[in-house]
Design a protein around this motif. Structure first.
Motif, mmCIF file in Angstrom:
data_model
loop_
_atom_site.group_PDB
_atom_site.id
_atom_site.type_symbol
_atom_site.label_atom_id
_atom_site.label_comp_id
_atom_site.label_asym_id
_atom_site.label_seq_id
_atom_site.Cartn_x
_atom_site.Cartn_y
_atom_site.Cartn_z
ATOM 1 N N ASP A 1 -39.767 -20.415 49.401
ATOM 2 C CA ASP A 1 -38.810 -19.460 48.840
ATOM 3 C C ASP A 1 -39.504 -18.164 48.416
ATOM 4 O OD1 ASP A 1 -36.148 -18.716 47.682
ATOM 5 O OD2 ASP A 1 -37.288 -18.789 45.813
ATOM 6 N N ILE A 2 -40.647 -18.305 47.774
ATOM 7 C CA ILE A 2 -41.408 -17.121 47.347
ATOM 8 C C ILE A 2 -41.854 -16.326 48.571
ATOM 9 C CG2 ILE A 2 -43.584 -16.345 46.293
ATOM 10 C CD1 ILE A 2 -43.269 -18.684 44.310
ATOM 11 N N PHE A 3 -42.331 -17.024 49.594
ATOM 12 C CA PHE A 3 -42.804 -16.345 50.805
ATOM 13 C C PHE A 3 -41.662 -15.610 51.505
ATOM 14 C CE2 PHE A 3 -44.181 -16.525 55.374
ATOM 15 C CZ PHE A 3 -45.181 -15.566 55.247
ATOM 16 N N GLU A 4 -40.488 -16.234 51.574
ATOM 17 C CA GLU A 4 -39.332 -15.585 52.196
ATOM 18 C C GLU A 4 -38.959 -14.309 51.453
ATOM 19 O OE1 GLU A 4 -36.307 -18.610 52.303
ATOM 20 O OE2 GLU A 4 -36.755 -19.084 54.400
ATOM 21 N N ARG A 5 -38.967 -14.367 50.131
ATOM 22 C CA ARG A 5 -38.622 -13.180 49.343
ATOM 23 C C ARG A 5 -39.690 -12.089 49.480
ATOM 24 N NH1 ARG A 5 -38.460 -14.644 44.004
ATOM 25 N NH2 ARG A 5 -38.782 -16.866 44.270
ATOM 26 N N GLN A 6 -40.948 -12.512 49.595
ATOM 27 C CA GLN A 6 -42.022 -11.544 49.801
ATOM 28 C C GLN A 6 -41.841 -10.827 51.146
ATOM 29 O OE1 GLN A 6 -45.847 -13.260 50.489
ATOM 30 N NE2 GLN A 6 -46.929 -11.320 50.403
ATOM 31 N N ILE A 7 -41.543 -11.582 52.192
ATOM 32 C CA ILE A 7 -41.342 -10.987 53.508
ATOM 33 C C ILE A 7 -40.170 -10.013 53.475
ATOM 34 C CG2 ILE A 7 -40.627 -11.459 55.888
ATOM 35 C CD1 ILE A 7 -43.520 -12.155 55.377
ATOM 36 N N HIS A 8 -39.077 -10.420 52.819
ATOM 37 C CA HIS A 8 -37.905 -9.541 52.722
ATOM 38 C C HIS A 8 -38.275 -8.237 51.997
ATOM 39 C CE1 HIS A 8 -34.141 -7.961 50.994
ATOM 40 N NE2 HIS A 8 -33.585 -8.427 52.097
ATOM 41 N N ALA A 9 -39.037 -8.345 50.909
ATOM 42 C CA ALA A 9 -39.428 -7.158 50.150
ATOM 43 C C ALA A 9 -40.325 -6.249 50.980
ATOM 44 C CB ALA A 9 -40.144 -7.579 48.871
ATOM 45 N N LEU A 10 -41.242 -6.828 51.735
ATOM 46 C CA LEU A 10 -42.154 -6.030 52.551
ATOM 47 C C LEU A 10 -41.414 -5.303 53.676
ATOM 48 C CD1 LEU A 10 -45.154 -8.511 52.760
ATOM 49 C CD2 LEU A 10 -45.210 -6.237 51.743
ATOM 50 N N ILE A 11 -40.501 -6.002 54.316
ATOM 51 C CA ILE A 11 -39.769 -5.408 55.433
ATOM 52 C C ILE A 11 -38.859 -4.281 54.963
ATOM 53 C CG2 ILE A 11 -37.931 -5.860 57.120
ATOM 54 C CD1 ILE A 11 -39.228 -8.597 57.600
ATOM 55 N N HIS A 12 -38.294 -4.454 53.773
ATOM 56 C CA HIS A 12 -37.306 -3.475 53.284
ATOM 57 C C HIS A 12 -37.877 -2.529 52.228
ATOM 58 C CE1 HIS A 12 -34.027 -5.374 55.469
ATOM 59 N NE2 HIS A 12 -34.500 -6.548 55.079
ATOM 60 N N ARG A 13 -39.187 -2.516 52.069
ATOM 61 C CA ARG A 13 -39.764 -1.620 51.071
ATOM 62 C C ARG A 13 -39.527 -0.163 51.472
ATOM 63 N NH1 ARG A 13 -43.747 -3.345 54.402
ATOM 64 N NH2 ARG A 13 -45.401 -1.884 55.048
ATOM 65 N N PRO A 14 -39.217 0.688 50.509
ATOM 66 C CA PRO A 14 -38.971 2.100 50.819
ATOM 67 C C PRO A 14 -40.261 2.858 51.070
ATOM 68 C CG PRO A 14 -38.761 1.737 48.474
ATOM 69 C CD PRO A 14 -38.945 0.378 49.093
ATOM 70 N N ASP A 15 -40.136 3.977 51.725
ATOM 71 C CA ASP A 15 -41.267 4.871 51.935
ATOM 72 C C ASP A 15 -41.669 5.466 50.583
ATOM 73 O OD1 ASP A 15 -43.015 6.899 52.554
ATOM 74 O OD2 ASP A 15 -41.824 7.725 54.184
ATOM 75 N N ALA A 16 -42.895 5.212 50.171
ATOM 76 C CA ALA A 16 -43.347 5.658 48.843
ATOM 77 C C ALA A 16 -44.136 6.959 48.901
ATOM 78 C CB ALA A 16 -44.190 4.569 48.195
ATOM 79 N N THR A 17 -44.077 7.668 50.027
ATOM 80 C CA THR A 17 -44.857 8.896 50.166
ATOM 81 C C THR A 17 -44.582 9.879 49.030
ATOM 82 O OG1 THR A 17 -44.890 8.663 52.573
ATOM 83 C CG2 THR A 17 -45.371 10.845 51.675
#
Length: 244
Positions: free
Chosen positions: A160-176
């Motif tokens: 569950d933690i890994f799935e949420r981590q993957i979701h966060a990484l894929i949908h992370r915003p551009d932080a430029t």
């Protein structure tokens, strides 16, 4: 700050009138200016559902989707923005950036999803065994003690933690935009043989920091620098702290 106050004011207006499309549009703009593109997309969407005539919001939402690297959602909005008379050159430039970035983002997504599939079907440790192949310097794959310590670390987290981590990484915003505003001393450090986030990627990050710090490259290690070369990483951090 002013943006936080604006968001609070628009939220107050919506508490009084939940059908206030203008308040949603304005709050979405404030969220976008704060680089909170997920909330911006939600507010622009709410405004458009209430008032489809607010066609300028398609460009705003399309840009927010681009920042979120959700190119599949961005393209229809940008097309609608052009049809509504939006800035064709600006939108054309955005489309070009999508064409350049989309293959890289999709390749990253495919790689991450392949790891998630292994975790789901074979377990976390099996996923970690596949993942670690690109995480350390190639010759360190023969270091049984190091590899086992990394696998043990990963296995302490559940699916569950890994799935949420993957979701966060894929949908992370551009932080430029955020990085460009960092004013405090900053250490940019990576492994010399990091194939996941190479030295060139760290250099690009350092180049947009106001202080333009040098990239500290740790020799003879990959992405897991703190485990591969703990003494060298600690020494680099101590040197940096002493200098600042």
């Amino acid at each position: 700050n002013d943006l936080d106050r604006a968001i609070a004011d628009y939220s107050g207006a919506l508490a009084l009138d939940a059908q206030n499309a203008g308040a949603y549009a304005n709050r979405g703009t404030a969220y976008a200016l704060k680089n909170d593109y997920t909330r911006a997309v939600a507010d622009f969407g709410a405004a458009l559902r209430m008032d489809p005539q607010m066609t300028a919001l398609h460009a705003n939402r399309g840009l927010a989707y681009v920042k979120l690297k959700d190119y599949a959602s961005a393209v229809p909005d940008l097309d609608k923005a052009v049809a509504a008379g939006g800035d064709k050159q600006k939108i054309a430039d955005l489309r070009k950036s999508i064409d350049l970035e989309r293959p890289k983002v999709e390749a990253e997504m495919a790689k991450r999803m392949s790891f998630l599939d292994i975790a789901r079907t074979q377990g976390i440790r099996a996923m970690a065994q596949a993942w670690v192949q690109g995480m350390v310097a190639p010759h360190r794959l023969q270091d049984h003690e190091l590899i086992e310590s990394i696998l043990d670390m990963v296995e302490r987290k559940n699916l569950d933690i890994f799935e949420r981590q993957i979701h966060a990484l894929i949908h992370r915003p551009d932080a430029t935009g955020v990085v460009k505003q960092i004013q405090c001393p900053t250490l940019v450090l990576c492994g010399e043989l990091d194939s996941w986030a190479p030295v060139a990627q760290h250099q690009a990050l350092a180049d947009i920091l106001p202080a333009r710090p040098p990239v500290v490259s740790i020799a003879d290690c990959g992405h897991m620098a703190m485990q591969e070369q703990p003494q060298a990483v600690a020494q680099a951090m101590l040197s940096w702290l002493t200098a600042h």
